[in-house]
Write a protein that holds these residues in place. Sequence first.
Motif, PDB file in Angstrom:
ATOM      1  N   LEU A  14      -1.080   7.942   0.268  1.00 32.35           N
ATOM      2  CA  LEU A  14      -2.514   8.212  -0.349  1.00 32.35           C
ATOM      3  C   LEU A  14      -3.644   7.587   0.775  1.00 32.35           C
ATOM      4  O   LEU A  14      -3.851   8.286   0.069  1.00 32.35           O
ATOM      5  CB  LEU A  14      -2.670   6.945  -1.340  1.00 32.35           C
ATOM      6  CG  LEU A  14      -1.469   7.537  -3.036  1.00 32.35           C
ATOM      7  CD1 LEU A  14      -2.182   6.714  -4.242  1.00 32.35           C
ATOM      8  CD2 LEU A  14      -1.979   9.213  -3.166  1.00 32.35           C
ATOM      9  N   LEU A  15      -2.579   6.714   1.223  1.00 32.24           N
ATOM     10  CA  LEU A  15      -3.880   6.004   2.277  1.00 32.24           C
ATOM     11  C   LEU A  15      -4.200   7.154   3.706  1.00 32.24           C
ATOM     12  O   LEU A  15      -5.218   7.308   3.860  1.00 32.24           O
ATOM     13  CB  LEU A  15      -3.408   4.754   3.046  1.00 32.24           C
ATOM     14  CG  LEU A  15      -3.795   3.796   2.749  1.00 32.24           C
ATOM     15  CD1 LEU A  15      -3.551   3.425   1.737  1.00 32.24           C
ATOM     16  CD2 LEU A  15      -3.110   2.634   3.685  1.00 32.24           C
ATOM     17  N   GLU A  39      -3.865  10.809   2.667  1.00 28.07           N
ATOM     18  CA  GLU A  39      -4.578  11.802   2.573  1.00 28.07           C
ATOM     19  C   GLU A  39      -6.395  11.591   2.607  1.00 28.07           C
ATOM     20  O   GLU A  39      -6.629  12.409   2.238  1.00 28.07           O
ATOM     21  CB  GLU A  39      -4.218  11.932   0.811  1.00 28.07           C
ATOM     22  CG  GLU A  39      -3.057  12.446   0.595  1.00 28.07           C
ATOM     23  CD  GLU A  39      -2.568  12.555  -0.993  1.00 28.07           C
ATOM     24  OE1 GLU A  39      -1.650  13.537  -0.784  1.00 28.07           O
ATOM     25  OE2 GLU A  39      -3.211  12.254  -1.707  1.00 28.07           O
ATOM     26  N   ALA A  40      -6.096  10.356   1.678  1.00 28.95           N
ATOM     27  CA  ALA A  40      -7.538   9.487   1.981  1.00 28.95           C
ATOM     28  C   ALA A  40      -8.008   9.542   3.455  1.00 28.95           C
ATOM     29  O   ALA A  40      -9.277   8.906   3.299  1.00 28.95           O
ATOM     30  CB  ALA A  40      -8.107   8.234   1.162  1.00 28.95           C
ATOM     31  N   GLY A  72      -7.128   3.094  -6.793  1.00 31.35           N
ATOM     32  CA  GLY A  72      -7.405   2.355  -5.429  1.00 31.35           C
ATOM     33  C   GLY A  72      -6.566   1.657  -5.248  1.00 31.35           C
ATOM     34  O   GLY A  72      -5.736   1.051  -4.917  1.00 31.35           O
ATOM     35  N   THR A  74      -9.718   5.736  -2.281  1.00 32.81           N
ATOM     36  CA  THR A  74      -8.590   6.388  -2.592  1.00 32.81           C
ATOM     37  C   THR A  74      -8.363   6.351  -4.319  1.00 32.81           C
ATOM     38  O   THR A  74      -7.624   6.863  -5.134  1.00 32.81           O
ATOM     39  CB  THR A  74      -6.899   5.607  -2.439  1.00 32.81           C
ATOM     40  OG1 THR A  74      -7.639   4.176  -2.647  1.00 32.81           O
ATOM     41  CG2 THR A  74      -6.550   5.422  -1.128  1.00 32.81           C
ATOM     42  N   THR A  75      -9.552   5.836  -4.979  1.00 29.99           N
ATOM     43  CA  THR A  75      -9.480   6.500  -6.440  1.00 29.99           C
ATOM     44  C   THR A  75     -10.011   7.264  -6.829  1.00 29.99           C
ATOM     45  O   THR A  75     -10.533   8.167  -6.010  1.00 29.99           O
ATOM     46  CB  THR A  75     -10.940   5.269  -7.263  1.00 29.99           C
ATOM     47  OG1 THR A  75     -10.483   3.346  -6.549  1.00 29.99           O
ATOM     48  CG2 THR A  75     -10.557   5.897  -8.986  1.00 29.99           C
ATOM     49  N   GLU A  76      -9.393   8.610  -8.036  1.00 31.90           N
ATOM     50  CA  GLU A  76      -9.247  10.185  -8.545  1.00 31.90           C
ATOM     51  C   GLU A  76     -10.231   9.930  -9.793  1.00 31.90           C
ATOM     52  O   GLU A  76      -9.052   8.788 -10.561  1.00 31.90           O
ATOM     53  CB  GLU A  76      -8.740  10.502  -7.777  1.00 31.90           C
ATOM     54  CG  GLU A  76      -8.065  10.829  -6.363  1.00 31.90           C
ATOM     55  CD  GLU A  76      -6.927  11.232  -6.405  1.00 31.90           C
ATOM     56  OE1 GLU A  76      -6.313  12.029  -6.929  1.00 31.90           O
ATOM     57  OE2 GLU A  76      -7.248  11.792  -4.741  1.00 31.90           O
ATOM     58  N   TYR A 104       0.793  -1.735   0.379  1.00 30.23           N
ATOM     59  CA  TYR A 104       0.079  -0.013   0.293  1.00 30.23           C
ATOM     60  C   TYR A 104       0.901   1.030  -0.240  1.00 30.23           C
ATOM     61  O   TYR A 104       2.096   1.556   0.741  1.00 30.23           O
ATOM     62  CB  TYR A 104      -1.527  -0.196   0.955  1.00 30.23           C
ATOM     63  CG  TYR A 104      -0.246  -0.460   2.795  1.00 30.23           C
ATOM     64  CD1 TYR A 104      -0.489  -0.981   3.237  1.00 30.23           C
ATOM     65  CD2 TYR A 104       0.088   0.766   2.722  1.00 30.23           C
ATOM     66  CE1 TYR A 104       0.346  -1.952   4.287  1.00 30.23           C
ATOM     67  CE2 TYR A 104       0.811   0.643   4.133  1.00 30.23           C
ATOM     68  CZ  TYR A 104       0.786  -0.531   5.116  1.00 30.23           C
ATOM     69  OH  TYR A 104       1.842  -0.242   6.019  1.00 30.23           O
ATOM     70  N   ALA A 114      -3.294   2.997  -4.624  1.00 34.39           N
ATOM     71  CA  ALA A 114      -2.786   2.815  -3.178  1.00 34.39           C
ATOM     72  C   ALA A 114      -2.997   1.047  -2.653  1.00 34.39           C
ATOM     73  O   ALA A 114      -1.859   1.693  -2.005  1.00 34.39           O
ATOM     74  CB  ALA A 114      -4.447   3.338  -2.753  1.00 34.39           C
ATOM     75  N   GLN A 138      -6.366   8.395 -11.206  1.00 29.62           N
ATOM     76  CA  GLN A 138      -5.190   7.022  -9.694  1.00 29.62           C
ATOM     77  C   GLN A 138      -6.053   5.946  -9.257  1.00 29.62           C
ATOM     78  O   GLN A 138      -7.708   6.509  -9.154  1.00 29.62           O
ATOM     79  CB  GLN A 138      -5.188   7.877  -8.711  1.00 29.62           C
ATOM     80  CG  GLN A 138      -4.561   7.562  -7.386  1.00 29.62           C
ATOM     81  CD  GLN A 138      -4.445   8.725  -6.028  1.00 29.62           C
ATOM     82  OE1 GLN A 138      -3.930   9.668  -6.742  1.00 29.62           O
ATOM     83  NE2 GLN A 138      -5.004   8.198  -5.011  1.00 29.62           N
TER      84      GLN A 138
END
Lengths: 301, 420
Positions: B154-155, B157-158, B189, B176-178, B150, B263, B187
């Motif tokens: 990113l973790l 941030e989300a 997840g 975490t998907t963008e 992981y 992520a 991005q």
Amino acid sequence: MSTPAPAAGGLTIMQKRTLWAWGFLSVPILFYVVIRFYPTGNAMVLSFQEWNLLGERTWAGLENYRVLLWDPVFWQVFRNTFMYLLLGTPISLVLAFFVAYHLDQVRFMHGTIRALYFVPFMTSAVAMAWVWRWFYQDVPIGLFNNALASIGIPQIDFLDSTTNALPSILAPAIWAGLGFQIIIFMAGLRAIPRSFYEAAKIDGVSTWTVLWEITLPLLRPTIVFVVVLSSIGFLRIFDHVFNMTSANPGGPLNTTKPLVLMIYQTAFDSYDMGYAAAQTVILFLILLVVSLIQLRLLRDR
Amino acid sequence: MLRRTRNTLAVLATSAAALTAAGGASAQEQVTIEYWQYFFEARVDAMEQLIENFEAANPNINVEMTHFPYADYRTRTAVAVPSGEGPDVVQLFYGWLNDYIDAGLIQPLPTDPFSPEMVEAEFFPMVQAMERDGQYYALPTAVRSLALFYNERLLEEAGVEVPTTLDELVAAAEATTERDGAGNITQVGFTSGMTAQDHHWFREVLVRQFGGEPYTDGYRNVNYDTEAGRAALDFYLGLEEQGVTQSGFMDEPQAAFRSGRAAFHIDGSFRIGALEGERGLRWGVTELPANNDGERSNYSSYWVNAITSSAEGPEYEASVAFMEYITSPEAMEIWLETVGELPARSAVGMTEENANDPVFGPFIRGLEYAHTTIFADESAQRQVLVDMVERVQLQDMDPGESLTMAAEAEQALLDDFHGE
């Protein structure tokens, strides 16, 4: 009286000449027998055997060919191979002729432009395939899709599509071979005597007529050469496909897999050497038949 | 040729240091054995170190290592061993073992010191695939398993925790998907792709976690065309349908993770080395998520060492001694440090220190519940699952129908291999 006197070794001059000729020829003959004909013959024998590289070769009769006939992947691959040929050869031929015909009339920076067209032919196919593979990626990294996305057009699945993948791979393959074909066409165009054109000009013939009645007929030997060579090239396509789909070779769902890639996978992933040899024999026969047909259709009458 | 010349020049060792544990004979001949493996820098480095240690302890044995590019490795061994020019000890992928035994290219390890009881007691259980008719034919130094990587940044941030179950994984991946304005994923997840490690995850982990058993009869019968298999496939396809992943995103799953655009990513312990060198990437690793009942599973694979049929007499004795060393706890520790692959002996792997190591720990703990698929043709069997997913995603085939087709295709491969 009429026969020449035998030389010291008891041979006539003609016999000596023949002997010398064969003496010199024996080197390339030996080379071809060892490097070409022996492996070819061996592959044909192998196509009737089972062999996984490790154990003994065992006879299988026509089993490999029987399996091949009933293998749906083989027929898919067969269709793909001909798609590469039937799309690739005419498109590249027309493009190459179009470029060569006009390049021939360009005087300004002629050498530079010609070199620019030739550059892709000199580039390594592997490097080229990987760069094009990147071009085709989805957002956020792919060049084409990023461009589409930036002007608000939905992205296109290039390689990850059963319909788009084959043309997407064919495009750089055509582009890569174009430089060579252009050079050949230009040489062919230069070989046509200028006096023919001058005569046509005096008679006031249209440009189209000149093209159809003078240029193309006189270019026939060049066209035959380019067609045969590019057909063989498209029938043997491998490196572009393999490198652009290396995570899933020949995919998706085998829609881009050409025969050479199938042979490679059968031999070096599955170690099924006999089956791979049978596929090779089929490819050899296809290449032979296609080349013979083309030579017959396009030969000088 | 070199080896033969050296053998004929064998001299009597005079040094007192020649007294080794294995031999004990008063006057020992100098023996040279040859070891082959494929080229991977860290593996070659580790083996050089092992050879040095082994030669220091056994002055009468000289080990020469030869390595080849992975692409020609199998071809070279196949040609060299029958002609007597090949190695005495050879490294093989575990999946090739049956072919090598059938072709008579390798010989069984002596039951002393490699008794089946000892191996079964001391090694991780998947090594048992190397046994045939009461004798072991090969043993690994190290093994590999899967875990969930992981991206820490990113973790954070989300604001999501490291997931421990499949449901938590899906939720965390969703968070975490963008996407960009047009809805394109920028991005993911969770990375996915049957062409990478997902086919192992599907067979040995998901199918089991949904209550099935992927194969029966010693991996001769495909058994995932069942309700459990269908549930596993639905879960897998659901990841993309729910928009937490996109197969083929950034071309390769590991590339997406390395570049910080994913992520979560499932991969093997062999990926550790590549990720450690990645600047600006803060990553962690955890065990593969359990199902909602807490059941875990894993897939393990390994490379083994075996004695070839060309080793005879003193060379055979020396090869046995060498095998003993490279499967010893000491060798495994060295291998772990140099290559990053996990010790094959549970006592070495499961030390407090290793099992709690933040990086190796999740992989080592995974070994305890790992399964090793016995492949007939790994790339062809992988292709079956790649095609199974693509038929649904690219051709809108019904998942159940695609699953049945995959099971039939894989069964045909297995039948063909086992000559049925």
